[in-house]
Design a protein around this motif. Structure first.
Motif, PDB file in Angstrom:
ATOM      1  N   ASP A   1       0.864  -1.169   0.000  1.00 34.85           N
ATOM      2  CA  ASP A   1       0.000   0.000   0.000  1.00 34.85           C
ATOM      3  C   ASP A   1       0.906   1.226   0.000  1.00 34.85           C
ATOM      4  O   ASP A   1       1.488   1.580   1.034  1.00 34.85           O
ATOM      5  N   LEU A   2       1.054   1.884  -1.156  1.00 37.18           N
ATOM      6  CA  LEU A   2       2.052   2.938  -1.324  1.00 37.18           C
ATOM      7  C   LEU A   2       1.495   4.312  -0.983  1.00 37.18           C
ATOM      8  O   LEU A   2       0.295   4.569  -1.104  1.00 37.18           O
ATOM      9  N   LEU A   3       2.402   5.199  -0.590  1.00 37.53           N
ATOM     10  CA  LEU A   3       2.034   6.601  -0.462  1.00 37.53           C
ATOM     11  C   LEU A   3       1.632   7.140  -1.830  1.00 37.53           C
ATOM     12  O   LEU A   3       2.299   6.858  -2.829  1.00 37.53           O
TER      13      LEU A   3
ATOM     14  N   GLN B   1       9.846  11.936   2.784  1.00 36.53           N
ATOM     15  CA  GLN B   1       8.693  11.090   3.100  1.00 36.53           C
ATOM     16  C   GLN B   1       9.020   9.617   2.862  1.00 36.53           C
ATOM     17  O   GLN B   1       8.453   8.737   3.499  1.00 36.53           O
ATOM     18  N   ARG B   2       9.942   9.367   1.939  1.00 39.19           N
ATOM     19  CA  ARG B   2      10.267   7.998   1.535  1.00 39.19           C
ATOM     20  C   ARG B   2      11.785   7.801   1.613  1.00 39.19           C
ATOM     21  O   ARG B   2      12.549   8.678   1.216  1.00 39.19           O
TER      22      ARG B   2
ATOM     23  N   ARG C   1       7.757   8.126   6.337  1.00 38.69           N
ATOM     24  CA  ARG C   1       6.474   7.421   6.250  1.00 38.69           C
ATOM     25  C   ARG C   1       6.545   6.094   5.504  1.00 38.69           C
ATOM     26  O   ARG C   1       5.654   5.244   5.642  1.00 38.69           O
ATOM     27  N   GLU C   2       7.609   5.888   4.705  1.00 37.84           N
ATOM     28  CA  GLU C   2       7.650   4.686   3.862  1.00 37.84           C
ATOM     29  C   GLU C   2       9.103   4.330   3.554  1.00 37.84           C
ATOM     30  O   GLU C   2       9.922   5.206   3.281  1.00 37.84           O
TER      31      GLU C   2
ATOM     32  N   SER D   1       5.377   0.356   5.213  1.00 41.76           N
ATOM     33  CA  SER D   1       4.857   1.597   5.772  1.00 41.76           C
ATOM     34  C   SER D   1       5.502   1.823   7.132  1.00 41.76           C
ATOM     35  O   SER D   1       5.464   0.943   8.014  1.00 41.76           O
ATOM     36  N   THR D   2       6.105   2.984   7.339  1.00 38.32           N
ATOM     37  CA  THR D   2       6.822   3.274   8.591  1.00 38.32           C
ATOM     38  C   THR D   2       6.286   4.511   9.289  1.00 38.32           C
ATOM     39  O   THR D   2       6.862   4.981  10.264  1.00 38.32           O
ATOM     40  N   GLY D   3       5.192   5.080   8.766  1.00 36.40           N
ATOM     41  CA  GLY D   3       4.658   6.304   9.336  1.00 36.40           C
ATOM     42  C   GLY D   3       3.846   6.054  10.578  1.00 36.40           C
ATOM     43  O   GLY D   3       3.561   6.981  11.342  1.00 36.40           O
TER      44      GLY D   3
END
Length: 241
Positions: free
Chosen positions: A3-5, A113-114, A169-170, A239-241
């Motif tokens: 599930d990608l940003l 963000q990534r 976040r990712e 996902s790391t957010g």
């Protein structure tokens, strides 16, 4: 599948690798898509690749500078203009406090963000993907993403310098034993190959490289169920957010 940003939520990507040319083998086609989409991409190369190459006539003392120049040229081929070199020794990289702190500093400075980095898990099926330096760079990057970069009490001296906590976040892992996402790089493969060929000191048979690259990218696409003739790079996205 991962599930990608959404693209509109990504403005900056930090790519962490162990050696010059690692990102070009693993992800340059994907990076070209990102820069085309307007994402700012920054490379962080942990070592200067002093142990690479094949030409015995090149003095070892000169190899680091040669490889830095090659990586900058390779980055330009896919639209990346910001390349940071940490200067650790090729073959001796460790996921220690110094490396984690360096990557934490960079994450807080750039606020991506990534993050893309090597997988910290060894792939026994394709052992060269799991060079010890790759594993160390991946482990240190993950430790920097979580918890160090986001934790105000980790490396408090960084906060004193004005580098406030930042939550990535990712994370995209390259060279992981499994993949949960592929990127179709058919339209960017020529730029990926140009980036790889910029590493002249690393290719004793450069004429054979384009065919090899297309073969392994084609195999990735087949495993992912893409239409015949497509080419793909594969990743494990978290996902790391």
């Amino acid at each position: 599948m991962a599930d990608l940003l959404p693209d509109h939520e990504v403005s900056r990507v930090l790519v962490v690798v162990a050696h010059p040319d690692d990102v070009d083998f693993g992800a340059a086609g994907t990076v070209a898509h990102w820069t085309d989409a307007g994402h700012e991409v920054v490379y962080c190369v942990c070592t200067d690749g002093q142990s690479g190459g094949f030409d015995l006539d090149i003095p070892r003392a000169e190899m680091g500078a040669i490889r830095r120049g090659e990586q900058e040229a390779a980055a330009a081929a896919v639209g990346v203009t910001d390349v940071r070199f940490l200067g650790f020794v090729d073959g001796e990289l460790e996921a220690d406090r110094e490396l984690v702190r360096s990557l934490t500093r960079l994450i807080r400075e750039l606020q991506p963000q990534r993050v893309m980095c090597p997988s910290p898990e060894r792939d026994w099926a394709i052992l060269p993907r799991s060079h010890p330096d790759h594993l160390a760079a991946g482990e240190a990057a993950i430790r920097a993403v979580y918890p160090a970069a986001r934790n105000p009490f980790s490396f408090p001296d960084l906060a004193e310098e004005g580098l406030e906590p930042w939550t990535v976040r990712e994370v995209w892992l390259s060279g992981h034993p499994e993949s949960n996402h592929v990127v179709d790089v058919t339209d960017t493969v020529d730029r990926k190959i140009a980036a790889l060929l910029a590493h002249k000191s690393q290719h004793p048979d450069p004429d054979a490289l384009p065919t090899r690259v297309r073969e392994w990218l084609g195999a990735n696409a087949v495993r992912a169920g893409l239409p015949e003739g497509r080419l793909a790079e594969d990743f494990f996205v978290v996902s790391t957010g």
